[in-house]
Design an enzyme around this catalytic site. Structure first.
Site, PDB file in Angstrom:
ATOM      1  N   ARG A  20       0.816  -1.278   0.023  1.00  0.00           N
ATOM      2  CA  ARG A  20       0.113   0.033   0.067  1.00  0.00           C
ATOM      3  C   ARG A  20       0.814   1.264  -0.097  1.00  0.00           C
ATOM      4  O   ARG A  20       0.690   2.328  -0.807  1.00  0.00           O
ATOM      5  CB  ARG A  20      -1.038  -0.046   0.955  1.00  0.00           C
ATOM      6  CG  ARG A  20      -0.104   0.096   2.461  1.00  0.00           C
ATOM      7  CD  ARG A  20      -1.328  -0.202   3.730  1.00  0.00           C
ATOM      8  NE  ARG A  20      -2.220  -1.596   3.229  1.00  0.00           N
ATOM      9  CZ  ARG A  20      -3.152  -1.936   3.606  1.00  0.00           C
ATOM     10  NH1 ARG A  20      -4.180  -0.852   4.002  1.00  0.00           N
ATOM     11  NH2 ARG A  20      -3.652  -3.189   3.544  1.00  0.00           N
ATOM     12  N   THR A  21       1.714   1.206   0.828  1.00  0.00           N
ATOM     13  CA  THR A  21       2.692   2.465   0.908  1.00  0.00           C
ATOM     14  C   THR A  21       3.463   2.733  -0.407  1.00  0.00           C
ATOM     15  O   THR A  21       3.446   3.762  -0.984  1.00  0.00           O
ATOM     16  CB  THR A  21       3.836   2.388   2.259  1.00  0.00           C
ATOM     17  OG1 THR A  21       2.983   2.137   3.168  1.00  0.00           O
ATOM     18  CG2 THR A  21       4.284   3.870   2.178  1.00  0.00           C
ATOM     19  N   HIS A  58       7.223   6.881  10.800  1.00  0.00           N
ATOM     20  CA  HIS A  58       6.569   6.652   9.376  1.00  0.00           C
ATOM     21  C   HIS A  58       5.732   7.894   9.024  1.00  0.00           C
ATOM     22  O   HIS A  58       4.528   7.899   9.418  1.00  0.00           O
ATOM     23  CB  HIS A  58       5.790   5.430   9.491  1.00  0.00           C
ATOM     24  CG  HIS A  58       5.045   4.962   8.229  1.00  0.00           C
ATOM     25  ND1 HIS A  58       5.190   5.822   6.931  1.00  0.00           N
ATOM     26  CD2 HIS A  58       4.136   3.833   7.824  1.00  0.00           C
ATOM     27  CE1 HIS A  58       4.628   4.883   5.855  1.00  0.00           C
ATOM     28  NE2 HIS A  58       4.277   3.861   6.495  1.00  0.00           N
ATOM     29  N   ARG A 116      11.898   2.803   2.479  1.00  0.00           N
ATOM     30  CA  ARG A 116      11.201   1.914   3.531  1.00  0.00           C
ATOM     31  C   ARG A 116      12.375   0.916   3.926  1.00  0.00           C
ATOM     32  O   ARG A 116      13.060   0.400   2.990  1.00  0.00           O
ATOM     33  CB  ARG A 116      10.116   1.360   3.188  1.00  0.00           C
ATOM     34  CG  ARG A 116       9.864   0.334   4.215  1.00  0.00           C
ATOM     35  CD  ARG A 116       8.378  -0.346   4.140  1.00  0.00           C
ATOM     36  NE  ARG A 116       7.430   0.621   4.497  1.00  0.00           N
ATOM     37  CZ  ARG A 116       6.213   0.466   4.667  1.00  0.00           C
ATOM     38  NH1 ARG A 116       5.705  -0.615   4.601  1.00  0.00           N
ATOM     39  NH2 ARG A 116       5.623   1.512   5.192  1.00  0.00           N
ATOM     40  N   LYS A 144      22.690  -9.316   1.325  1.00  0.00           N
ATOM     41  CA  LYS A 144      22.672  -9.146  -0.238  1.00  0.00           C
ATOM     42  C   LYS A 144      24.278  -9.056  -0.789  1.00  0.00           C
ATOM     43  O   LYS A 144      24.306  -9.245  -1.859  1.00  0.00           O
ATOM     44  CB  LYS A 144      21.926  -8.016  -0.440  1.00  0.00           C
ATOM     45  CG  LYS A 144      20.530  -8.014  -0.461  1.00  0.00           C
ATOM     46  CD  LYS A 144      19.876  -7.010  -1.336  1.00  0.00           C
ATOM     47  CE  LYS A 144      20.309  -5.548  -1.354  1.00  0.00           C
ATOM     48  NZ  LYS A 144      19.683  -4.861   0.052  1.00  0.00           N
TER      49      LYS A 144
END
Lengths: 431, 333
Positions: free
Chosen positions: B80-81, B158, B130, B108
């Site tokens: 959603r964000t 947030h 994020r 990673k």
């Protein structure tokens, strides 16, 4: 580098923490050995190099009990060559190297490796700490007898805490056979695991995982009780909470024999610095809140805390460029420790020069039963010349250490090490 | 604020004809609400409504940020964000680049700073970040030259979620001053809670944090927030309930015995609605766990404004992007 080892320091402020001396005088060094204070002119050899150190302090070289390099295994962080150079640049003439390497120092051969590498680097004296447990895994005792035989001056699983209480108890008993001290980093990991910073208001606001003060308090209480129960020798490497200080104070009052140390970071840096999210502020023990720092300073002042250690823990740049949760703990401190102590303890009047030098040289040397921390005639001339009034600005990239991880970058500190002598030979001279 | 007054604001700021970012906005990044003033927060809310109106409730695309590129840099799962930011950018005429990757940089092999620098080198004007670790947008703001927008950093902040929650309340009540707003649930791990707390306090609301003692620190009281462990006790006093999701993924150790027990103590259900104020607003930042924080009857009931929150999210993000990127030559503050 000069190999000259006969000196006459004139017009010095001489500080000898081994006898509580702090006065003006001249100090003679002959062939690498301390040869007396206020000697008459006829006792000074003709080839002695005379150094007028007017306005400066001559004191025993510093002795560190909590230094970590990366060699072997993590040479990208620090090698024994770069690390010992950082040590002499910071005024240290002796360091006891952490067993936290890859592989850890848990065999006689690895102790020998550290000693040989240290000797070959020829900067400061390098002593090896051996592991308490095999592979530093905290389960069964390492071959402590062999480690001691090979030259390990004390046993430590640092920076890891000895979580297993049964193991610590056995280690204290077993090490007493060899008259060696066990080092413990007091922390109950089941409380602090996953934590990034000191639990408190700052941590609440930042949402970072907490390291509660009681994780240290409970470990300190446990350790002190075990010393009493076993009669073993234990050194608490890194006190940082008001609770720990109070427990240690009470233990001293009851006559329990033990030693304890504090890392220079915890003398003046506080948890509000974590607001920068700078991974260089992520250290262990964590930067605490001001009330804990104040309690530690009081503990230093009233003699509850014996020893000030660097807590030098280099981390290569790429490791500290990670998210704060993922970045490793640690800061380099060998080259700033003395100036931090001058700036935040001596100049504000919390400790006298003599007391501060005792906590940085004489007490640690005594704890390990090694030479150092004294100006006594006949001892090796491990000395530093300090200009206490000169200020300098920390530039992490200009330091001798291979890593740059210090939150002090850019800060102005008091006191500069003009020269460091080991066995009377100048191993560092300030440019 | 009604649409009429929103249009008035738009006219006042010359939004439609000759758009300019007001001098009272001087930030380059939006990292959190903790350090914004009440005036700055209000400015974002006003612009959100004005832009929403100017896009004719989303039916018209503007070209206020034409030629600008915004990168969505999501190191943690989000739908959603991320979509909300993308839509906001597109409704202002900007281009978007999507980058998502889960896990920390350790897993990673490339540091997240390198990843971000790579994206920035594609000449973007802002990165929306994020990450599961607190402080990552703050670290990026020091390493990148472009604007950084925090779309959620671990349990820290947030800000756009806090702003959209506050905007939703303001639309229903006109003002935040004097309202009692309770954040219920996992406060310890909630970035939404932190951003809401800062914003609500600055705008004069009374804030209660309510949940299990293992997830609600007493220390919040030192910031002027009421701490409660009993939803039933505070319920009759609340004008707004913001029901936070239980963040199972952030809890290293289960902080309460069972979901069953949690729902008994803290789930909003019809029976609790009956003991609430008649006009109570029920909010949830989503995604919602139906049956955990609230029952479906409440989620879909007349007090629920959960979907309005989603709509307001786009408006808030348009305002944020516009304020940060709307100047021809952004001043570096």
């Amino acid at each position: 580098m000069q190999t000259h080892s006969t000196w006459l320091f004139e017009n010095a402020r001489l500080i000898d923490p081994s006898c509580g001396m702090d006065r003006r005088g001249r100090l003679l060094v002959v062939d690498g050995l301390l040869a007396g204070i206020d000697v008459s002119d006829e006792d000074v050899p003709a080839h002695a190099e005379r150094w007028d150190v007017q306005g400066c302090i001559v004191a025993p070289g510093l002795f560190d009990l909590s230094t970590e390099f990366g060699e072997p295994g993590r040479e990208e962080d620090e090698t024994i060559v770069t690390g010992t150079l950082a040590a002499v640049a910071g005024g240290y003439t002796a360091i006891a190297l952490s067993s936290n390497t890859d592989p850890p120092i848990d065999t006689a051969a690895s102790v020998e490796f550290i000693r040989q590498k240290g000797a070959r680097a020829d900067n400061c004296r390098v002593y090896a700490l051996g592991c308490v447990s095999k592979h530093q895994q905290g389960e069964s005792l390492a071959e402590i007898g062999s480690l001691v035989e090979a030259g390990a001056v004390a046993l430590s699983d640092g920076p890891r805490p000895i979580e297993n209480t049964g193991l610590l108890r056995r280690a204290l008993e077993y090490c007493s056979m060899f008259d060696r001290v066990v080092f413990d980093h007091p922390e109950i990991a089941s409380i602090s695991r996953g934590g990034v910073m000191h639990e408190g208001m700052e941590q609440l606001v930042l949402g970072l995982s907490p390291i509660p003060a009681e994780a240290e308090d409970l470990a300190t209480a446990r350790d002190l009780r075990l010393i009493e129960a076993t009669g073993g020798r234990l050194h608490l490497t890194s006190i940082s909470t008001s609770g720990s200080v109070e427990l240690c104070r009470r233990a001293r009052a009851r006559g329990i024999p033990f030693t304890n140390g504090i890392y220079v970071a915890n003398l003046h840096l506080v948890d509000t610095l974590m607001r920068s999210f700078d991974a260089n502020c992520k250290v262990s023990p964590p930067l605490r809140s001001q009330d804990h720092v104040d309690a530690c300073l009081e503990g230093l002042r009233d003699g509850t805390i014996d020893i000030i250690s660097s807590g030098h823990r280099p981390c290569s740049l790429e490791k500290k460029m990670l998210e704060i949760d993922a970045a490793p703990f640690g800061m380099i401190a060998l080259e700033t420790a003395l100036s931090q102590v001058i700036t935040y303890l001596i100049n504000p009047g919390i400790l006298s020069w003599c007391d501060a030098m005792a906590k940085m040289s004489w007490n640690p040397a005594k704890l390990l039963g090694q030479s150092g921390g004294t100006l006594q005639r006949g001892k090796p001339a491990d000395l530093i010349v300090i200009d206490p009034d000169r200020k300098w600005k920390v530039d992490a990239t200009a330091l001798q250490s291979k890593s740059y991880n210090t939150p002090l970058n850019g800060m102005e500190l008091d006191g500069v090490v003009l020269a460091t002598l080991v066995n009377g030979r100048k191993r560092w001279a300030c440019k | 604020m009604s649409n009429t007054s929103a249009l008035a604001v738009a006219a006042q700021h010359s939004m439609v004809n000759a758009p300019t970012v007001p001098d009272s906005w001087q930030h380059k990044h939006l990292l959190g609400l903790e350090h914004l003033s009440a005036e700055e927060i209000t400015l974002i809310l006003d612009y959100a409504e004005a832009l929403h109106a100017a896009t004719l409730n989303g039916r018209k695309k503007l070209d206020l940020l034409k030629g600008r590129t915004i990168a969505n840099l999501f190191f943690e799962n989000s739908t959603r964000t991320r979509n909300s930011f993308s839509l906001a950018a597109k409704r202002l005429g900007a281009d978007t680049v999507e980058f998502s990757s889960s896990g920390s940089s350790v897993a990673k092999g490339e540091t997240f700073i390198d990843t971000a620098k790579t994206i920035e080198a594609m000449l973007v004007d802002a990165v929306v970040v994020r990450h599961s670790s607190a402080g990552t947008p703050h670290m990026l703001s020091k390493h990148l030259g472009c604007s950084v927008i925090n779309a959620g950093d671990g349990p820290h902040e947030h800000p756009t979620q806090g702003l959209l929650d506050i905007l939703t309340i303001r639309q229903h009540r006109g003002s935040l001053a004097g309202l009692t707003v309770a954040m219920v649930g996992d406060i310890a791990h909630s970035r939404t809670a932190r951003s809401n707390i800062w914003g609500l306090l600055k705008l004069g609301a009374k804030v209660i944090v309510c949940g299990p003692a293992t997830l609600v620190s007493k220390n919040w009281e030192k910031l002027g927030v009421e701490v409660s462990y009993s939803l039933d006790k505070i319920l009759p006093r609340c004008d707004v309930l913001n029901l936070l999701r239980i963040q199972f993924e952030r809890q290293a150790i289960r902080p309460f015995p069972s979901v069953h027990e949690y729902t008994l103590l803290y789930a909003m259900n019809q029976e609790r609605i009956r003991r609430s104020k008649a006009d109570i607003l029920i909010m949830a930042p989503g995604p919602i766990n139906r049956g955990v924080e609230l029952t479906p009857e409440v989620a879909d009931g007349p007090h629920s404004v959960i979907l309005e929150q989603v709509t307001n999210g786009i408006a808030i993000r348009m305002a944020t992007l516009w304020l940060l990127l709307g100047r021809p030559n952004p001043t570096n503050v």
